[in-house]
Design a protein around this motif. Structure first.
Motif, PDB file in Angstrom:
ATOM      1  N   ALA A 179       0.831  -1.209   0.000  1.00  0.00           N
ATOM      2  CA  ALA A 179       0.000   0.000   0.000  1.00  0.00           C
ATOM      3  C   ALA A 179       0.861   1.253   0.000  1.00  0.00           C
ATOM      4  O   ALA A 179       0.491   2.266  -0.590  1.00  0.00           O
ATOM      5  CB  ALA A 179      -0.923   0.005   1.215  1.00  0.00           C
ATOM      6  N   LEU A 180       2.014   1.189   0.652  1.00  0.00           N
ATOM      7  CA  LEU A 180       2.847   2.380   0.776  1.00  0.00           C
ATOM      8  C   LEU A 180       3.698   2.618  -0.464  1.00  0.00           C
ATOM      9  O   LEU A 180       3.771   3.739  -0.983  1.00  0.00           O
ATOM     10  CB  LEU A 180       3.736   2.257   2.013  1.00  0.00           C
ATOM     11  N   VAL A 181       4.372   1.588  -0.963  1.00  0.00           N
ATOM     12  CA  VAL A 181       5.295   1.779  -2.087  1.00  0.00           C
ATOM     13  C   VAL A 181       4.747   1.252  -3.405  1.00  0.00           C
ATOM     14  O   VAL A 181       5.306   1.521  -4.467  1.00  0.00           O
ATOM     15  CB  VAL A 181       6.668   1.128  -1.801  1.00  0.00           C
ATOM     16  N   GLY A 182       3.644   0.500  -3.360  1.00  0.00           N
ATOM     17  CA  GLY A 182       3.079  -0.048  -4.584  1.00  0.00           C
ATOM     18  C   GLY A 182       3.327  -1.541  -4.673  1.00  0.00           C
ATOM     19  O   GLY A 182       4.180  -2.104  -3.990  1.00  0.00           O
ATOM     20  N   GLY A 183       2.570  -2.192  -5.527  1.00  0.00           N
ATOM     21  CA  GLY A 183       2.729  -3.631  -5.713  1.00  0.00           C
ATOM     22  C   GLY A 183       1.491  -4.220  -6.339  1.00  0.00           C
ATOM     23  O   GLY A 183       0.688  -3.524  -6.959  1.00  0.00           O
ATOM     24  N   PRO A 216       0.589   1.779  -8.371  1.00  0.00           N
ATOM     25  CA  PRO A 216       1.324   2.723  -7.517  1.00  0.00           C
ATOM     26  C   PRO A 216       0.807   2.717  -6.092  1.00  0.00           C
ATOM     27  O   PRO A 216      -0.378   2.487  -5.837  1.00  0.00           O
ATOM     28  CB  PRO A 216       1.082   4.071  -8.203  1.00  0.00           C
ATOM     29  N   GLY A 217       1.722   2.980  -5.143  1.00  0.00           N
ATOM     30  CA  GLY A 217       1.358   3.094  -3.742  1.00  0.00           C
ATOM     31  C   GLY A 217       1.284   4.544  -3.313  1.00  0.00           C
ATOM     32  O   GLY A 217       1.335   5.469  -4.137  1.00  0.00           O
ATOM     33  N   GLU A 218       1.197   4.756  -2.015  1.00  0.00           N
ATOM     34  CA  GLU A 218       1.013   6.102  -1.481  1.00  0.00           C
ATOM     35  C   GLU A 218       2.170   7.030  -1.832  1.00  0.00           C
ATOM     36  O   GLU A 218       1.959   8.223  -2.064  1.00  0.00           O
ATOM     37  CB  GLU A 218       0.833   6.037   0.033  1.00  0.00           C
ATOM     38  N   ILE A 219       3.406   6.508  -1.897  1.00  0.00           N
ATOM     39  CA  ILE A 219       4.526   7.395  -2.199  1.00  0.00           C
ATOM     40  C   ILE A 219       4.447   7.917  -3.628  1.00  0.00           C
ATOM     41  O   ILE A 219       4.907   9.032  -3.908  1.00  0.00           O
ATOM     42  CB  ILE A 219       5.883   6.694  -1.951  1.00  0.00           C
ATOM     43  N   ILE A 242      10.353   4.618  -7.703  1.00  0.00           N
ATOM     44  CA  ILE A 242      10.233   3.293  -7.108  1.00  0.00           C
ATOM     45  C   ILE A 242      10.110   2.265  -8.225  1.00  0.00           C
ATOM     46  O   ILE A 242       9.305   2.427  -9.139  1.00  0.00           O
ATOM     47  CB  ILE A 242       9.013   3.209  -6.148  1.00  0.00           C
ATOM     48  N   HIS A 243      10.958   1.257  -8.157  1.00  0.00           N
ATOM     49  CA  HIS A 243      10.937   0.183  -9.158  1.00  0.00           C
ATOM     50  C   HIS A 243      10.384  -1.059  -8.486  1.00  0.00           C
ATOM     51  O   HIS A 243      10.957  -1.580  -7.526  1.00  0.00           O
ATOM     52  CB  HIS A 243      12.348  -0.080  -9.691  1.00  0.00           C
ATOM     53  N   ILE A 244       9.251  -1.543  -8.981  1.00  0.00           N
ATOM     54  CA  ILE A 244       8.584  -2.714  -8.419  1.00  0.00           C
ATOM     55  C   ILE A 244       8.872  -3.899  -9.318  1.00  0.00           C
ATOM     56  O   ILE A 244       8.549  -3.878 -10.516  1.00  0.00           O
ATOM     57  CB  ILE A 244       7.069  -2.484  -8.294  1.00  0.00           C
ATOM     58  N   ALA A 245       9.477  -4.932  -8.766  1.00  0.00           N
ATOM     59  CA  ALA A 245       9.839  -6.119  -9.536  1.00  0.00           C
ATOM     60  C   ALA A 245       9.094  -7.320  -8.981  1.00  0.00           C
ATOM     61  O   ALA A 245       9.147  -7.596  -7.780  1.00  0.00           O
ATOM     62  CB  ALA A 245      11.354  -6.361  -9.479  1.00  0.00           C
ATOM     63  N   ARG A 246       8.387  -8.011  -9.849  1.00  0.00           N
ATOM     64  CA  ARG A 246       7.718  -9.257  -9.502  1.00  0.00           C
ATOM     65  C   ARG A 246       8.196 -10.339 -10.463  1.00  0.00           C
ATOM     66  O   ARG A 246       8.900 -10.070 -11.429  1.00  0.00           O
ATOM     67  CB  ARG A 246       6.191  -9.091  -9.588  1.00  0.00           C
ATOM     68  N   ALA A 247       7.794 -11.571 -10.218  1.00  0.00           N
ATOM     69  CA  ALA A 247       8.293 -12.675 -11.038  1.00  0.00           C
ATOM     70  C   ALA A 247       7.956 -12.480 -12.512  1.00  0.00           C
ATOM     71  O   ALA A 247       8.777 -12.722 -13.389  1.00  0.00           O
ATOM     72  CB  ALA A 247       7.720 -13.998 -10.533  1.00  0.00           C
TER      73      ALA A 247
END
Length: 495
Positions: free
Chosen positions: A276-280, A286-289, A322-327
């Protein structure tokens, strides 16, 4: 056999890659096959589209339908593809001219009656589609949002029937009504705050250089009240900043055109998760930041947040992204937020008073919930003491937000003229070039560094704060008084 192609756009982070909707009609048992990595919302489009076509007065072909959403390796989500799928079916079955589709892009969710409903990410899609020479057809509310991109090719529609009439040439869709935001944003006024002269000064410095700020004080001292007044001290958003902020909010369906160009203010609860804060999520959102991009992120009761959640803030505070990495998916979102946080000095909140029963170990554990590397990234740390009775009984006599904002805007103009960015965003090389103090200031800085054991990061942040203090005083030179005041605002960080 018949084939029709309609164009649309997906969402991949802030990017909106083109998606080609191919509809193929063939002989065989009637049925609809949807391929191209559709999620549940997209797969359910089969039933929405069927009902919308029939209720709009068209015939749903009783043949075998294959619908391909290309490229096949891009996951497709949300109901934005309802409209291009419906148009592809009607064009493939010869009920509307197929040649008219090539000059347009389409996005919109269909109701069972054929009415169009808004979709998320309209502004992000319009920004990506600008300059391709095609008209972009969107539901009315989404079209008004997309028009903020400055593109002249946005068309607003309220139903599938209206879009079909436009493609057939019998009527024409019109551009959306422009958003006219004439009422300026009204933020709480700093003049309402009683006392707290040091906190007011720190808030002004934070606004002038876009610095992060941590306020430490007992319950009821006014920490949240002060934080809520920070957006009213910041300069207005530029056109580019307003579009970037609106595009991020649009991705989660939280953009309000009436609040366009208003500084974002986000205040998540301390039970917020890391996602919730950084995204995912999948696909990443996107998250709160990121939703606070070009605005303020306020974290009240900072130590009550999960420590692992707070640690995720360290990289975005430095990089502004922010860079969000998932599989299976990766996404990057902007995170140029200004952090303002508040906390109590101890678990009960009344440290130093007779009623405080917290032991030194309890106080140390409470403050230890904030890691050294995180506190090291916060530019200003101040104590907000409880107000005496005389101050509470008296009238508020401080400056208004408008008066402080005038000084902040002047300091901001000096920064833009000198380096083109806020002091808080300066790189090491830029600090070396524009934030070096005079001889007296340098001597004081070296003494403080030796006595306090400042890290390299703390050294640079102290110089950036001193640069903002000098800018507020319209000084080109960083002197000893500027350095001394900046050192004062790192006291808690070294306790």
């Amino acid at each position: 056999m018949a084939l029709a192609v309609a164009l649309s756009r997906g969402l991949d982070g802030l990017a909106a890659p083109p998606v080609t909707v191919e509809v193929h009609l063939a002989n065989g048992l009637p049925g609809v096959t949807l391929v191209g990595l559709p999620d549940t919302e997209v797969r359910e489009a089969r039933d929405r589209v069927r009902a919308a076509i029939i209720n709009s007065g068209f015939e749903f072909p009783a043949r075998r339908l294959t619908i391909n959403l290309a490229p096949a390796d891009l996951p497709k989500e949300s109901g934005r593809f309802d409209l291009p799928i419906a148009l592809g079916i009607l064009a493939a079955s010869g009920q509307i001219p197929a040649g008219a589709l090539a000059a347009h892009e389409f996005a919109g969710e269909l109701s069972l009656s054929g009415e169009l409903r808004p979709v998320r990410g309209a502004l992000a899609m319009a920004l990506q589609a600008a300059g391709d020479g095609r008209r972009f057809v969107l539901p009315g509310a989404s079209a008004s949002e997309a028009a903020l991109s400055g593109s002249s090719g946005i068309l607003a529609a309220d139903s599938l029937l209206a879009v079909c009439a436009h493609l057939a040439g019998t009527t024409h869709l019109s551009p959306p009504a422009t958003v006219d935001r004439q009422i300026p944003a009204i933020f709480p006024d700093l003049a309402d705050v009683r006392g707290q002269s040091q906190a007011r000064r720190a808030l002004e410095i934070a606004a002038a250089g876009r610095h992060s700020l941590l306020m430490v004080g007992p319950p009821g001292a006014g920490k949240s009240m002060l934080a809520a007044r920070l957006p009213g001290l910041l300069p207005p958003l530029t056109d580019q900043e307003a579009r970037e902020s609106a595009a991020v909010l649009s991705l989660v369906g939280q953009f309000d055109p009436a609040r366009y160009a208003e500084r974002p203010w986000r205040s998540p609860h301390h039970t917020a998760s890391a996602a919730a804060l950084v995204g995912g999520g999948n696909p990443p959102r996107p998250g709160e930041i990121s939703l606070a991009h070009h605005g303020v992120l306020f974290l009240d009761e900072l130590p009550e947040f999960d420590r692992k959640v707070l640690e995720t803030l360290r990289e975005p505070l430095e990089s502004g992204r922010i860079h969000i990495a998932r599989a299976a998916r990766q996404a990057e979102f902007p995170a140029g937020f200004q952090l303002v946080a508040a906390m109590n000095p101890c678990p009960c909140g009344y440290h130093g008073e007779a009623r405080c029963q917290c032991t030194p170990d309890q106080v140390a554990r409470y403050r230890g919930k904030l890691s050294g590397p995180l506190v090291d990234r916060i530019d200003l740390v101040i104590e907000v003491p409880a107000l005496p009775t005389e101050a509470l009984a008296g009238k508020a006599d401080g400056e208004s937000s408008a008066a402080v904002r005038w000084r902040v805007e002047a300091a901001w103009a000096r920064q833009l003229a000198r380096q083109g960015k806020a002091n808080a965003r300066l790189t090491t090389q830029e600090i070396d070039a524009g934030c070096q103090p005079d001889a007296a200031g340098a001597a004081l800085l070296h003494q403080a560094a030796a006595r306090l054991g400042l890290s390299a990061r703390a050294w640079h942040r102290l110089l950036k704060v001193a640069r903002s203090i000098a800018d507020l005083g319209a000084s080109d030179i960083i002197g000893a008084p500027h350095i001394a005041e900046a050192i004062h605002y790192r006291r808690f960080a070294r306790d």
